[in-house]
Design an enzyme around this catalytic site. Sequence first.
Site, PDB file in Angstrom:
ATOM      1  N   ASP A   1       0.841  -1.190   0.000  1.00 49.45           N
ATOM      2  CA  ASP A   1       0.000   0.000   0.000  1.00 49.45           C
ATOM      3  C   ASP A   1       0.878   1.243   0.000  1.00 49.45           C
ATOM      4  O   ASP A   1       1.819   1.337   0.785  1.00 49.45           O
ATOM      5  CB  ASP A   1      -0.908  -0.014   1.238  1.00 49.45           C
ATOM      6  N   GLU A   2       0.566   2.195  -0.883  1.00 47.44           N
ATOM      7  CA  GLU A   2       1.353   3.432  -1.024  1.00 47.44           C
ATOM      8  C   GLU A   2       2.826   3.117  -1.281  1.00 47.44           C
ATOM      9  O   GLU A   2       3.719   3.520  -0.532  1.00 47.44           O
ATOM     10  CB  GLU A   2       1.175   4.340   0.194  1.00 47.44           C
ATOM     11  N   LEU A   3       3.071   2.402  -2.365  1.00 41.34           N
ATOM     12  CA  LEU A   3       4.421   1.967  -2.702  1.00 41.34           C
ATOM     13  C   LEU A   3       5.404   3.123  -2.799  1.00 41.34           C
ATOM     14  O   LEU A   3       6.570   2.989  -2.401  1.00 41.34           O
ATOM     15  CB  LEU A   3       4.390   1.182  -4.023  1.00 41.34           C
TER      16      LEU A   3
END
Length: 284
Positions: free
Chosen positions: A91-93
Amino acid sequence: ASVAYQVEHKKRNQIIYQPTDTAAKSFMKDHVQPMIRDVRPVRKLASWFGRRHPNNTNQAKTFDNRRQLWALGGTSAKNYREKSVDTVYIDELDGFEENVPGEGRPDHLANKRTEGSYFRKMICGSTPTTEHRSLINSRAKSAECFLRCYIPCPHCAHAQHLVFDNLRMLEPGTFSSTPYACEECGAFFDYRQAQEQQADCFWMDIEAGVVTRDGIEIHDLEGNEIDGPRHIALHIWSAYSPMTTWEVIMRDFMMRKDNPAELQTWVNQTRGETWKERGDAPDW
């Protein structure tokens, strides 16, 4: 939704990676816990819910069907070792460091956790950042297809994916008059109409010749069913969102367009695109 489906129906072991350990604990508390509470099929597999139990921690959940779910931070190399799972989420790389110290890219390390699974899957999502350091942009470029959401024009039925340049403020300074100009017939339609048209949307990459309505059945441009690509990228931006309006999008743009730092935030978070550094290029 994916976590719930794969815990209960597919019976998969999973890891969710967040940029930091603190973010991972918050995700487990603020998103996973309420999901377990409210999704009945999953709740039935959590006999420990609501009480202290070794199978119920802020880092890991072990369900009654013996499937496990971890939420881990992405800064420590030890979090990318030992555990073997079927599905990994990042998530949210672009909030991760580009390299885990002494180990390499976080998405590559995370993907190795699925190596022993017959049903291995990795799902990455992120608001992009700058063009040359964006990990999600790098992954999207390496995908076999890049899908965008196409909706039909309410006037001529021509299907198109929404682009900011076709949002038109008809009267200067009047943000409420911000319709969309159809790329085919030129007729205007408004935000409400676009929301209604999304019921008939589909996802397409014209260059790769891939079309899908549900992500399950994949077709070529002639309508023939084909095998799905192993690696796909999808792009969506705020013009499709039911949580904002085109008036708000245009107002934000006009407020931020003359300030590069503020404009970058708008490009990243509203358009869902990477920011291209201008550098020392001349105005022309």
